[in-house]
Design a protein around this motif. Structure first.
Motif, PDB file in Angstrom:
ATOM      1  N   VAL A  95       0.545  -1.086   0.261  1.00 47.36           N
ATOM      2  CA  VAL A  95       0.053   0.240  -0.098  1.00 47.36           C
ATOM      3  C   VAL A  95       1.009   1.293  -0.039  1.00 47.36           C
ATOM      4  N   VAL A  96       0.336   2.017  -1.087  1.00 48.39           N
ATOM      5  CA  VAL A  96       1.993   3.191  -1.480  1.00 48.39           C
ATOM      6  C   VAL A  96       1.240   3.925   0.073  1.00 48.39           C
ATOM      7  N   ALA A  97       2.829   4.641   0.338  1.00 47.52           N
ATOM      8  CA  ALA A  97       1.802   5.276   1.779  1.00 47.52           C
ATOM      9  C   ALA A  97       1.667   7.225   1.575  1.00 47.52           C
ATOM     10  N   THR A  98       1.191   7.738   2.661  1.00 42.42           N
ATOM     11  CA  THR A  98       0.531   8.805   2.670  1.00 42.42           C
ATOM     12  C   THR A  98       1.739   9.531   2.499  1.00 42.42           C
ATOM     13  N   ALA A  99       2.352  10.168   2.828  1.00 43.46           N
ATOM     14  CA  ALA A  99       3.257  10.965   2.482  1.00 43.46           C
ATOM     15  C   ALA A  99       4.351  10.152   0.732  1.00 43.46           C
ATOM     16  N   VAL A 100       3.993   9.310  -0.262  1.00 44.64           N
ATOM     17  CA  VAL A 100       4.770   9.158  -1.326  1.00 44.64           C
ATOM     18  C   VAL A 100       3.300  10.313  -2.084  1.00 44.64           C
ATOM     19  N   GLU A 101       2.343   8.939  -1.864  1.00 43.36           N
ATOM     20  CA  GLU A 101       1.151  10.492  -3.016  1.00 43.36           C
ATOM     21  C   GLU A 101       0.998  11.642  -2.374  1.00 43.36           C
ATOM     22  N   GLU A 102       0.968  12.291  -1.457  1.00 40.31           N
ATOM     23  CA  GLU A 102       1.508  13.803  -1.247  1.00 40.31           C
ATOM     24  C   GLU A 102       2.074  14.412  -1.891  1.00 40.31           C
ATOM     25  N   TRP A 103       3.317  13.906  -2.487  1.00 42.70           N
ATOM     26  CA  TRP A 103       4.983  13.923  -3.151  1.00 42.70           C
ATOM     27  C   TRP A 103       4.356  14.181  -4.075  1.00 42.70           C
ATOM     28  N   ARG A 104       3.895  13.007  -4.686  1.00 44.17           N
ATOM     29  CA  ARG A 104       3.194  13.306  -6.015  1.00 44.17           C
ATOM     30  C   ARG A 104       4.122  11.943  -7.459  1.00 44.17           C
ATOM     31  N   LEU A 105       4.766  11.459  -6.059  1.00 41.09           N
ATOM     32  CA  LEU A 105       6.519  10.889  -6.809  1.00 41.09           C
ATOM     33  C   LEU A 105       5.891   8.987  -7.449  1.00 41.09           C
ATOM     34  N   PRO A 106       6.498   9.292  -9.390  1.00 41.45           N
ATOM     35  CA  PRO A 106       5.992   8.139 -10.097  1.00 41.45           C
ATOM     36  C   PRO A 106       6.824   6.461  -9.740  1.00 41.45           C
ATOM     37  N   SER A 107       7.557   7.128  -9.144  1.00 38.71           N
ATOM     38  CA  SER A 107       8.996   6.099  -8.422  1.00 38.71           C
ATOM     39  C   SER A 107       9.902   6.315  -7.346  1.00 38.71           C
ATOM     40  N   GLU A 108      10.311   5.305  -7.149  1.00 38.37           N
ATOM     41  CA  GLU A 108      11.431   5.455  -6.363  1.00 38.37           C
ATOM     42  C   GLU A 108      13.273   5.321  -6.562  1.00 38.37           C
ATOM     43  N   PRO A 109      13.869   5.743  -6.295  1.00 35.08           N
ATOM     44  CA  PRO A 109      14.139   6.308  -5.072  1.00 35.08           C
ATOM     45  C   PRO A 109      13.578   8.024  -5.561  1.00 35.08           C
ATOM     46  N   TRP A 110      13.327   8.685  -4.004  1.00 37.83           N
ATOM     47  CA  TRP A 110      13.519  10.147  -4.716  1.00 37.83           C
ATOM     48  C   TRP A 110      14.393  10.762  -3.172  1.00 37.83           C
ATOM     49  N   THR A 111      15.395  12.119  -3.438  1.00 34.00           N
ATOM     50  CA  THR A 111      15.507  13.035  -2.226  1.00 34.00           C
ATOM     51  C   THR A 111      15.168  13.985  -2.794  1.00 34.00           C
ATOM     52  N   PHE A 112      15.400  14.845  -1.486  1.00 32.48           N
ATOM     53  CA  PHE A 112      14.627  16.458  -1.625  1.00 32.48           C
ATOM     54  C   PHE A 112      16.109  17.020  -0.778  1.00 32.48           C
ATOM     55  N   ILE A 113      16.366  17.580  -0.731  1.00 31.18           N
ATOM     56  CA  ILE A 113      16.864  18.999  -0.394  1.00 31.18           C
ATOM     57  C   ILE A 113      15.950  20.072   0.205  1.00 31.18           C
ATOM     58  N   VAL A 114      15.901  20.176   1.538  1.00 26.70           N
ATOM     59  CA  VAL A 114      14.714  21.244   1.753  1.00 26.70           C
ATOM     60  C   VAL A 114      15.325  22.535   2.180  1.00 26.70           C
ATOM     61  N   ASP A 115      15.455  23.971   1.908  1.00 27.98           N
ATOM     62  CA  ASP A 115      16.322  25.034   2.634  1.00 27.98           C
ATOM     63  C   ASP A 115      15.572  25.217   4.093  1.00 27.98           C
TER      64      ASP A 115
END
Length: 143
Positions: A95-115
């Motif tokens: 079951v895809v995690a809610t956060a993954v759906e919220e960030w609309r990620l179509p694949s994996e892995p993804w890494t973000f740098i946030v200021d």
């Protein structure tokens, strides 16, 4: 995103398929990290079920980076699936995690740098090297 944290579960294996999880990567939700006003590295990956076989190595790189930037940024790993325990032996039960759906990620892995203002400063799809992440994070972390 208010992804589940270690305080929401009885064991880290409910949050991650990483065979050697760093508990600090599961200590806060993305929303908490953003409220703290510090730079953030968040990686969305599923070490045991990754379709590209790069999720485990990506989480390991993030762990390394966390050690190098100790206390100057927050680090979070979000498992792609919300039910990793139930998937053992049968990835189709994922079951895809809610956060993954919220960030609309179509694949994996993804890494973000946030200021420290909560703005995405860099994003990386697929495996990203330590050097690439180090360079991106160094641009948003106070010396």
């Amino acid at each position: 995103s208010r992804n589940p944290t270690a305080s929401d579960v009885s064991s880290l294996d409910e949050l991650t398929t990483d065979p050697d999880p760093d508990p600090e990567l599961y200590s806060m939700a993305i929303a908490q990290a953003l409220e703290a006003g510090r730079p953030l590295v968040v990686t969305f990956a599923t070490p045991a079920f990754c379709s590209s076989a790069t999720c485990g190595p990506q989480v390991d790189v993030v762990k390394e980076l966390k050690e190098a930037f100790d206390n100057r940024a927050s680090f979070i790993h979000v498992e792609i699936f919300s039910n990793p325990r139930e998937m053992e032996g049968d990835p189709s039960k994922g079951v895809v995690a809610t956060a993954v759906e919220e960030w609309r990620l179509p694949s994996e892995p993804w890494t973000f740098i946030v200021d420290d203002r909560g703005l995405v400063a860099a994003k990386f799809e697929g495996f990203t090297s330590y050097d690439e992440l180090d360079e991106a994070l160094a641009r948003v972390v106070q010396p």
